[in-house]
Design a protein around this motif. Structure first.
Motif, short mmCIF file in Angstrom:
data_model
loop_
_atom_site.label_atom_id
_atom_site.label_comp_id
_atom_site.label_asym_id
_atom_site.label_seq_id
_atom_site.Cartn_x
_atom_site.Cartn_y
_atom_site.Cartn_z
N GLY A 99 47.39 45.55 35.02
CA GLY A 99 47.13 44.85 33.77
C GLY A 99 45.79 44.16 33.67
N LYS A 100 44.78 44.71 34.36
CA LYS A 100 43.43 44.16 34.29
C LYS A 100 42.47 45.21 33.73
N THR A 101 41.26 44.81 33.42
CA THR A 101 40.23 45.73 32.93
C THR A 101 39.06 45.71 33.90
N LEU A 102 38.59 46.90 34.28
CA LEU A 102 37.45 46.98 35.19
C LEU A 102 36.15 47.02 34.39
N GLU A 103 35.29 46.08 34.67
CA GLU A 103 33.97 45.99 34.04
C GLU A 103 32.93 46.33 35.12
N THR A 104 31.80 46.90 34.73
CA THR A 104 30.80 47.27 35.73
C THR A 104 29.43 46.67 35.42
N PHE A 105 28.67 46.45 36.48
CA PHE A 105 27.26 46.09 36.35
C PHE A 105 26.42 47.26 36.83
N LYS A 106 25.18 47.29 36.43
CA LYS A 106 24.27 48.36 36.83
C LYS A 106 23.87 48.13 38.28
N MET A 107 24.26 49.07 39.15
CA MET A 107 24.11 48.85 40.59
C MET A 107 22.65 48.90 41.05
N GLU B 33 19.74 41.28 39.24
CA GLU B 33 19.58 40.67 37.91
C GLU B 33 20.72 41.08 36.98
N ASN B 34 21.06 42.38 36.97
CA ASN B 34 22.14 42.82 36.10
C ASN B 34 23.49 42.32 36.60
N PHE B 35 23.63 42.25 37.93
CA PHE B 35 24.85 41.68 38.50
C PHE B 35 25.04 40.25 38.02
N SER B 36 23.99 39.45 38.10
CA SER B 36 24.06 38.05 37.69
C SER B 36 24.39 37.93 36.21
#
Length: 409
Positions: free
Chosen positions: A141-149, A160-163
């Protein structure tokens, strides 16, 4: 209208796994064309240069010496006490440590997502990721969000994108689970440097100091194929003396480190400056274990303690791991050199089972590779090449053919 008997949240669930689908296509080609003509770069197991499963001799020797009672009897729900102590010894951090036996590394990831991310909220990981993270998020019941690795040139971890993504998510929710797979990331083979880990921790500590609850799951499934065994775990010492509201968890797997894929044994460990947080960790995850699998493979836990609890056997295991690690690295080095020579862009490879190739249409590229009887795994952002399963004599030429396939598509 079709009849549905499944609960509403489970309707229309169908597992589409590109890894096992690609491996199935490869096996079909082997039946049709013969194994010598087919290159299997799909599956995440170490195969020798004859295409057979590699098993570490020390593991086999100890496995065969064990009693039937070792295999047949129940283990405690949390795991054998000696097993958990040795897991914590490998983590080797200051502060309070917890650990629970899990069904492989996947089970460790499941418990972390199930118990440390709020239902209906977001979990954060990199845009290159192992697809099962997303399946577990959906299941719980969660949603996976991503940052640009990576940066645009695929040279560095994109802190920077992680932050920015961490801040964006925490503007809408009061807690966050972050998953980072390092060292020897699946599917790219990337490992964060010490300075990159420092920057990641700086971001998370800032959020924790602002009052948010932060959990970091470090997936180290491939750690024993990432470099020198004696130093590979050292980065975990960076997780000493963190704020009480910043919990670090470590997903440990016997599958790769012991070539014990099918026995399904691993552990979820935790590091905290708070005894209460670790007590809660042990209780919460024991509860989930009883609900999901009751208890974990007893024989695998016994094997782990017999080897890592014995100085001589532990040294033998390290030699076995080094042999397989060097075999996989030799294949990867050929691919990386050839990629550079033919102008094929790849994600920086530091170690581990896999190499990643960015591509705009991965499925079409992989389909084109079938013309050359080369089988790799199409992902959202590119192609995963399994150096672990590709024999040395077959890895040469693969990068060039991938470049040709990308150009053709």
């Amino acid at each position: 209208m079709a009849m549905n008997m499944a609960a509403t949240h489970a309707v229309n669930r169908k597992l589409v796994d590109p890894i096992f689908e690609a491996n199935a296509a490869c096996k079909a080609a082997i039946q049709k064309f013969d194994a010598d003509k087919v290159t299997n770069a799909t599956i995440g197991t170490v195969l020798d240069d004859a295409g057979n499963l590699s098993v570490m001799p020390t593991v086999e020797k100890v496995f065969r010496s064990m009693t039937m009672a070792d295999f047949m009897s129940y283990a405690p729900i949390s795991g054998r006490a000696d097993y958990l102590e040795l897991v914590k010894k490998q983590i080797n951090c200051e502060g309070y440590l917890g650990a629970i036996a899990t069904s492989g590394g996947t089970g460790a990831i499941h418990h972390a997502i199930a118990n440390y991310a709020e239902r209906g909220e977001k979990v954060l990981t990199s845009d290159w990721f192992w697809g099962t993270y997303n399946i577990i998020c959906k299941e719980t019941g969660k949603t996976l969000e991503t940052f640009k690795m990576f940066d645009d040139e695929y040279k560095f971890f994109n802190v920077e994108n992680f932050s920015a993504k961490v801040e964006e998510i925490l503007a809408a929710q009061n807690s966050l689970l972050v998953i980072i797979n390092s060292p020897a990331h699946n599917p790219t083979g990337y490992s964060l440097s010490d300075s990159e880990w420092d920057k990641v921790l700086e971001v998370l500590k800032t959020c924790a100091n602002g009052g948010k609850k932060i959990s970091l799951l470090v997936d180290v499934a491939y750690i024993d194929f990432s470099g020198d065994k004696k130093t590979a775990w050292d980065f975990l010492k960076k997780f000493n003396n963190l704020p009480e509201n910043l919990l670090v968890m470590v997903a440990v797997s016997m599958s790769k480190s012991f070539t014990l894929y099918g026995q399904r044994c691993g552990a979820l460990a935790a590091i905290s400056s708070s005894k209460e947080v670790i007590d809660e960790f042990n209780d919460t995850n024991k509860y989930s274990s009883r609900a999901v699998w009751s208890n974990i493979n007893h024989g695998a836990q016994v094997l782990y303690t017999k080897i890592l609890g014995n100085e001589n056997l532990s040294a033998e295991l390290e030699k076995d791991q080094k042999i397989l690690r060097e075999m996989v690295n030799a294949r990867a080095e050929i691919f990386v050199r050839e990629a550079e020579s033919c102008g094929l862009k790849i994600v920086p490879y530091k170690g581990g089972f896999f190499i990643a190739v960015p591509a705009e249409n991965p499925a079409a590229v992989c389909q084109k590779l079938h013309d050359d009887l080369i089988f790799a795994v199409p992902l959202k952002l590119g192609i995963r090449v399994a150096a672990c399963s590709t024999p040395l004599q077959k890895i040469s030429g693969v990068a060039t053919k991938i470049k040709a396939a990308i150009d053709a598509v």
